[in-house]
Design a protein around this motif. Sequence first.
Motif, PDB file in Angstrom:
ATOM      1  N   TRP A   1      57.736   6.315  21.813  1.00 21.45           N
ATOM      2  CA  TRP A   1      57.201   4.866  21.889  1.00 21.45           C
ATOM      3  C   TRP A   1      56.932   4.409  20.854  1.00 21.45           C
ATOM      4  O   TRP A   1      56.340   4.640  19.851  1.00 21.45           O
ATOM      5  CB  TRP A   1      55.111   5.082  22.784  1.00 21.45           C
TER       6      TRP A   1
ATOM      7  N   LEU B   1      49.416  10.774  22.418  1.00 17.35           N
ATOM      8  CA  LEU B   1      51.358  10.730  22.742  1.00 17.35           C
ATOM      9  C   LEU B   1      51.787  12.454  22.057  1.00 17.35           C
ATOM     10  O   LEU B   1      52.265  12.697  21.989  1.00 17.35           O
ATOM     11  CB  LEU B   1      52.101  10.410  22.497  1.00 17.35           C
TER      12      LEU B   1
ATOM     13  N   HIS C   1      51.337  13.693  12.155  1.00 18.68           N
ATOM     14  CA  HIS C   1      51.997  14.296  13.935  1.00 18.68           C
ATOM     15  C   HIS C   1      53.038  14.937  14.140  1.00 18.68           C
ATOM     16  O   HIS C   1      52.943  15.272  15.317  1.00 18.68           O
ATOM     17  CB  HIS C   1      52.561  12.794  14.324  1.00 18.68           C
TER      18      HIS C   1
ATOM     19  N   HIS D   1      43.000   1.321  17.309  1.00 18.10           N
ATOM     20  CA  HIS D   1      44.718   1.359  17.867  1.00 18.10           C
ATOM     21  C   HIS D   1      45.142   2.423  17.329  1.00 18.10           C
ATOM     22  O   HIS D   1      46.341   2.805  18.132  1.00 18.10           O
ATOM     23  CB  HIS D   1      45.651   0.091  17.961  1.00 18.10           C
TER      24      HIS D   1
ATOM     25  N   ALA E   1      54.667   5.889  29.939  1.00 12.84           N
ATOM     26  CA  ALA E   1      55.319   6.136  28.304  1.00 12.84           C
ATOM     27  C   ALA E   1      53.043   7.332  28.950  1.00 12.84           C
ATOM     28  O   ALA E   1      52.739   8.336  28.544  1.00 12.84           O
ATOM     29  CB  ALA E   1      54.253   5.685  27.303  1.00 12.84           C
ATOM     30  N   GLY E   2      52.377   7.564  29.727  1.00 23.25           N
ATOM     31  CA  GLY E   2      51.822   8.087  30.333  1.00 23.25           C
ATOM     32  C   GLY E   2      50.573   7.796  30.105  1.00 23.25           C
ATOM     33  O   GLY E   2      49.411   7.839  30.149  1.00 23.25           O
ATOM     34  N   LEU E   3      49.966   6.993  29.146  1.00 23.96           N
ATOM     35  CA  LEU E   3      49.273   5.487  28.488  1.00 23.96           C
ATOM     36  C   LEU E   3      48.181   4.860  29.635  1.00 23.96           C
ATOM     37  O   LEU E   3      47.119   4.462  29.398  1.00 23.96           O
ATOM     38  CB  LEU E   3      49.661   5.116  27.495  1.00 23.96           C
TER      39      LEU E   3
ATOM     40  N   GLU F   1      51.256  14.373  31.017  1.00 20.01           N
ATOM     41  CA  GLU F   1      50.442  15.382  30.593  1.00 20.01           C
ATOM     42  C   GLU F   1      51.905  15.721  29.873  1.00 20.01           C
ATOM     43  O   GLU F   1      51.934  14.905  27.966  1.00 20.01           O
ATOM     44  CB  GLU F   1      49.555  15.996  30.746  1.00 20.01           C
TER      45      GLU F   1
ATOM     46  N   ARG G   1      53.533   0.854  29.045  1.00 19.41           N
ATOM     47  CA  ARG G   1      52.625   2.159  29.277  1.00 19.41           C
ATOM     48  C   ARG G   1      52.538   3.056  30.227  1.00 19.41           C
ATOM     49  O   ARG G   1      51.688   3.589  30.601  1.00 19.41           O
ATOM     50  CB  ARG G   1      51.428   1.105  28.563  1.00 19.41           C
TER      51      ARG G   1
ATOM     52  N   ARG H   1      52.984  17.523  17.414  1.00 21.71           N
ATOM     53  CA  ARG H   1      54.821  18.437  17.468  1.00 21.71           C
ATOM     54  C   ARG H   1      54.302  19.478  17.286  1.00 21.71           C
ATOM     55  O   ARG H   1      55.724  19.743  18.123  1.00 21.71           O
ATOM     56  CB  ARG H   1      55.373  16.726  17.399  1.00 21.71           C
TER      57      ARG H   1
ATOM     58  N   ARG I   1      54.232  12.106  28.266  1.00 20.84           N
ATOM     59  CA  ARG I   1      53.805  12.141  27.701  1.00 20.84           C
ATOM     60  C   ARG I   1      53.886  12.512  25.951  1.00 20.84           C
ATOM     61  O   ARG I   1      54.457  11.787  24.713  1.00 20.84           O
ATOM     62  CB  ARG I   1      51.958  12.453  26.414  1.00 20.84           C
ATOM     63  N   GLN I   2      54.112  13.735  26.153  1.00 23.50           N
ATOM     64  CA  GLN I   2      54.570  14.596  24.614  1.00 23.50           C
ATOM     65  C   GLN I   2      56.541  14.636  24.695  1.00 23.50           C
ATOM     66  O   GLN I   2      56.511  15.101  23.805  1.00 23.50           O
ATOM     67  CB  GLN I   2      54.622  16.158  25.058  1.00 23.50           C
TER      68      GLN I   2
ATOM     69  N   ILE J   1      58.482  11.440  25.173  1.00 20.59           N
ATOM     70  CA  ILE J   1      59.263  10.187  24.900  1.00 20.59           C
ATOM     71  C   ILE J   1      58.695  10.187  23.139  1.00 20.59           C
ATOM     72  O   ILE J   1      57.458  10.336  22.492  1.00 20.59           O
ATOM     73  CB  ILE J   1      57.475   9.368  25.937  1.00 20.59           C
TER      74      ILE J   1
ATOM     75  N   GLY K   1      51.414  -2.152  20.771  1.00 21.01           N
ATOM     76  CA  GLY K   1      49.369  -1.535  19.860  1.00 21.01           C
ATOM     77  C   GLY K   1      49.915  -0.329  19.749  1.00 21.01           C
ATOM     78  O   GLY K   1      48.987  -0.112  19.302  1.00 21.01           O
ATOM     79  N   LEU K   2      50.995   0.205  18.937  1.00 18.76           N
ATOM     80  CA  LEU K   2      51.086   0.919  17.877  1.00 18.76           C
ATOM     81  C   LEU K   2      50.311   0.942  16.627  1.00 18.76           C
ATOM     82  O   LEU K   2      51.061   0.616  15.672  1.00 18.76           O
ATOM     83  CB  LEU K   2      51.736   2.205  18.177  1.00 18.76           C
ATOM     84  N   ALA K   3      49.961   1.890  16.475  1.00 11.76           N
ATOM     85  CA  ALA K   3      49.237   1.646  14.942  1.00 11.76           C
ATOM     86  C   ALA K   3      48.836   3.282  14.604  1.00 11.76           C
ATOM     87  O   ALA K   3      48.468   4.205  15.185  1.00 11.76           O
ATOM     88  CB  ALA K   3      47.450   0.681  15.128  1.00 11.76           C
TER      89      ALA K   3
ATOM     90  N   PHE L   1      57.485   6.721  14.062  1.00 12.22           N
ATOM     91  CA  PHE L   1      57.571   8.012  14.510  1.00 12.22           C
ATOM     92  C   PHE L   1      57.796   8.012  16.044  1.00 12.22           C
ATOM     93  O   PHE L   1      57.776   9.145  16.325  1.00 12.22           O
ATOM     94  CB  PHE L   1      55.872   6.796  15.048  1.00 12.22           C
TER      95      PHE L   1
END
Lengths: 246, 223
Positions: free
Chosen positions: A103, B91, A123, B84, A73-75, A95, A70, A127, A98-99, A101, A107-109, A164
Amino acid sequence: MPPHESCERPVRPSGTRYTSAVSPPLLIFRDLVHGFGGLPVLRGVSGRVATGELLLVRGANGSGKSTLVRCLAGLLRPQSGEIELQVDGQLHDSEARRQRIGWVGPGLAFYESLTAEENLGFHARLRGIEPDHGLALLRDLGVPAHRAAGALSSGMLQRLRWSFALQHRPPVLLLDEPFQNLDAAGEEAVQALLSAHLERGSLAVVASPIQLGLSTDRVLDLTDISAHSAAGERASGEATSDGTGS
Amino acid sequence: MIWLRQALAVLAKDWRTELRTRHALHTIALFAVTTLVTVSLALGPAGVSSAERTTTLPVILWIILLFAAAAGLPRSFVAEEEGHTADALRLSALPSAIFAGKAAFSIGLLWGLELLLTPLFLAMMDLPVGAPAALVLILLLGALGLAVASVLVAAMVAQARSRGALFPVLAFPLLLPLLMMAVELTRGAVVGGLDLNVLQQLVLYDASLTVGGLMLFPVIWNP
């Protein structure tokens, strides 16, 4: 060689040998420190992953694997330490990082009321990319594109996470428990995607408590770092390689 | 262009998910209608004397709008954190674009609420409006400020543990000047006038809040 270092042969799943000696470094992290509520989790973790390499981060539960991913990832912002991402010779701040990577993590939902296709489409629009690649990934991984994300099984949800992560063809893949809930076919499919990602010259960091059936270029064992720190030694872990890097 | 595209994508996504789940729509509409019916039954056209009508009823209208907004709008970021989905959003998009998209969604929601609620309120309370165009302008500007402030506070609240208690505490000082101006302007519109000084202050308040929100939001949103 410190006791937490280990060596693994740099052989890709496809059998292609990695040539780290001529590839420029991409992701460098130095002396990362982070904790929660006064409890230290990362204690001076350092590492370096170059183009085409795969870094395996391993360690026991609670050793800080997910926290490290995390942070990269910048999270999460580490309490101290530095993270540098170089892409095409340019340094990127958190900043911009994050664009760039992809991931995958527990915790990714996704939006449960939207379908898998709609989630990826959203998404993709953010992007500024066409949704075609994301749709192709869904199809290749066997994810029912028109089913609501809330109605997907945990295995299918993990496949959606992979779609994703890869749909924008990121130069860096950060994978936390990437094979969780996948059946044998799913694991084979995502390993093939990971191999293709690395062969394109991108890099990957994989965090897992268990030894995976992957050929890795570097290994970072956070359990050893924690043990050293607990013993009062200098809390600095270095990702190690087979001798071509680091 | 990237910023605008991302803001529009967030706006479209929020509407799509809202139209499927209807959490905010149901909460806001139910609260607004229940309060309106209660107020109209308690006060009604005969409950307030004509002398007090222009003084009292604009306050009640804005109280209904405030509480309806407070009941529904804080969900915008809490849902992202609780579901979440916030990390994937972090991102994929610029923070200020996310703020703009969510603020635009909330503004639209409040404008829709005003479109339904205000004619009903005026009819049930038998309140004639001297300057209808001015009232429309005030409602638009007031909802804009209310929505932007709510989204900004919601973003802060979403990072905290005691979410329910925190929203009114943080929102109250931010919304008090807005409500004072909106009530005063609405009173003027009811009697057929418009205080341009107060209107300028309201426009300035909205602009400051929007610019401040766009600048402050990345600090709140980024880890």
